[in-house]
Scaffold this active site. Structure first.
Site, PDB file in Angstrom:
ATOM      1  N   ASP A  89      26.277  34.993 -42.121  1.00 24.98           N
ATOM      2  CA  ASP A  89      25.282  34.373 -43.000  1.00 24.98           C
ATOM      3  C   ASP A  89      23.893  34.695 -42.482  1.00 24.98           C
ATOM      4  O   ASP A  89      23.695  35.095 -41.337  1.00 24.98           O
ATOM      5  CB  ASP A  89      25.485  32.866 -43.081  1.00 24.98           C
ATOM      6  CG  ASP A  89      25.353  32.175 -41.728  1.00 24.98           C
ATOM      7  OD1 ASP A  89      25.889  32.710 -40.733  1.00 24.98           O
ATOM      8  OD2 ASP A  89      24.728  31.104 -41.649  1.00 24.98           O
ATOM      9  N   GLU A 152      26.550  29.685 -39.784  1.00 24.41           N
ATOM     10  CA  GLU A 152      25.923  29.469 -38.470  1.00 24.41           C
ATOM     11  C   GLU A 152      24.511  28.919 -38.607  1.00 24.41           C
ATOM     12  O   GLU A 152      24.076  28.101 -37.796  1.00 24.41           O
ATOM     13  CB  GLU A 152      25.918  30.777 -37.679  1.00 24.41           C
ATOM     14  CG  GLU A 152      25.514  30.633 -36.221  1.00 24.41           C
ATOM     15  CD  GLU A 152      24.012  30.683 -35.988  1.00 24.41           C
ATOM     16  OE1 GLU A 152      23.571  30.311 -34.886  1.00 24.41           O
ATOM     17  OE2 GLU A 152      23.262  31.088 -36.910  1.00 24.41           O
TER      18      GLU A 152
END
Length: 400
Positions: A89, A152
């Site tokens: 991400d 994350e």
């Protein structure tokens, strides 16, 4: 020793992967994106093209109903696994006017690849793919494990925390998270600060801007509150620890939500956020008690009312010991491959390593990277850094 031709081929592989992966906007729904599924699908296609079919998807739906994917690859049959953890991400691009290069494209300039997520954490993604591309199963000291994880940037609930609950990792494994580092490659991160994200809502009274006596200007009152929070928190939690960079706790007002659409209306509601990175010596509950006291004292002087809520709260776990196996292995490999003496440090950023530490598993964060490029306009990764990091990891994986 890797030949010049092989280095050139590997350089081109990294560029090709970047051009396929970086244009896919893998942004959390809570940051205005659609999640990481399309990027994960592309990584799975790349793995299949490499002849790797034994990967496992650990997909989970988040609270918006969005699929958040995680991909786990294991190569080899050794009793212990060397893990490299890469998050797929990324954060939004921010103000487009500040970018020289298109954020969601992989623009190559010399040894740099520009684009949002090229460094954070494309560096680790490309490194992981390169390790898999050249895996020599019969020569491994450990099995090689790669975890491509989601979420994350906003707490890892649907990423590494989900994988830990699934029992993917075992105590005794070697865990390296290439998500922070220095340009020299001589820093090993073993500790992180606690993280506290807060959302504040200031309620005033909306009115015509020509009649301020009838209004309670939420923007003005919010500005006063931000200043007061900034002063009190920095004064009260002023300890310093030179293990960390920076060595003090930080309390930063960051995101600010839209209030009114027109200039001639005094806003009645103001919403802002604080990102607090707190040295582990302080309990976050004590920080929250201080925030509560500041808000109550502010309300006693103001006509505005204030509410706040905790968006994220992660008390820092104990650090990875300097004499742990993962730190020793990294130090030895760095000395041999880079020729310098690595130092152990702590950082303010949060990484997947913190969640391993909470489970009593030693993890180290390491990589060769430009630390000032993540989350900024014109983010970039240096191809040579990825190739160098490959050499260090392979020294651990195959060295004698």
């Amino acid at each position: 020793m890797i030949s010049a031709d092989q280095l050139q081929q590997d350089r081109q592989l990294i560029i090709d992967w970047a051009r396929r992966i970086i244009p896919i906007r893998a942004i959390s729904p809570k940051s205005g994106g659609r999640g990481e599924k399309e990027r994960a699908d592309e990584i799975c296609r790349i793995l299949s093209e490499m002849g790797i079919s034994n990967f496992t998807r650990y997909d989970v739906e988040d609270d918006t109903g969005t699929v958040r994917p995680n991909i786990v690859v294991r190569v080899g049959d050794r009793p212990r696994t060397l893990w490299v953890v890469a998050h797929i991400d990324t954060v939004p691009e921010g103000d487009l006017g500040l970018w020289t290069y298109p954020p969601f494209a992989a623009t190559v300039e010399g040894d740099r690849i520009y684009g949002r997520g090229t460094n954070d954490n494309g560096h680790a993604v490309f490194l992981s793919l390169l390790l898999l591309q050249h895996a020599r199963v019969g020569e491994m000291r450990y099995s090689l494990g790669i975890a491509f994880v989601s979420d994350e940037e906003l707490g890892s609930t649907y990423g590494i925390q989900h994988l830990l609950k699934q029992g993917v990792f075992r105590k005794g494994d070697i865990i390296i998270v290439p998500d922070a580092g220095s340009e020299s490659g001589l820093q090993i991160e073993v500790a992180e600060k606690s993280i506290l994200w807060l959302k504040f809502t200031v309620k005033g009274k909306q009115w015509h801007a020509s009649m301020p006596d009838n209004a309670v200007n939420a923007l003005r009152e919010a500005s006063k509150l931000i200043t007061e929070l900034d002063r009190v928190l920095h004064e009260k939690f002023s300890a310093s620890n030179t293990l960390f960079q920076p060595p003090v706790s930080t309390f930063e007002p960051t995101k600010h939500e839209k209030n009114v659409d027109n200039i001639n209306t005094i806003p009645g509601t103001e919403v802002f956020y604080f990102d607090c990175r707190v040295l582990p010596v302080y309990d976050l509950d004590f920080v929250l008690d201080t925030v509560h006291d500041v808000v109550k004292e502010f309300e006693a002087r103001s006509k505005a009312r204030v509410t706040y809520e905790v968006i994220q709260k992660e008390q820092a776990p104990p650090p990875t010991p300097e004499n742990s196996e993962v730190v020793k292995l990294l130090r030895e490999a760095i000395r041999k491959r880079l020729g310098g003496e690595p130092a152990v440090i702590g950082i303010g950023g949060g990484t997947c390593a913190a969640f391993f530490r909470k489970e009593g598993m030693d993890a180290a964060v390491w990589g060769t990277e430009v630390p000032t490029t993540a989350h900024r306009p014109d983010e970039y990764v240096v191809i040579g850094h990825i190739l160098q990091d490959r050499d260090v990891i392979e020294e651990i994986l195959y060295g004698r």
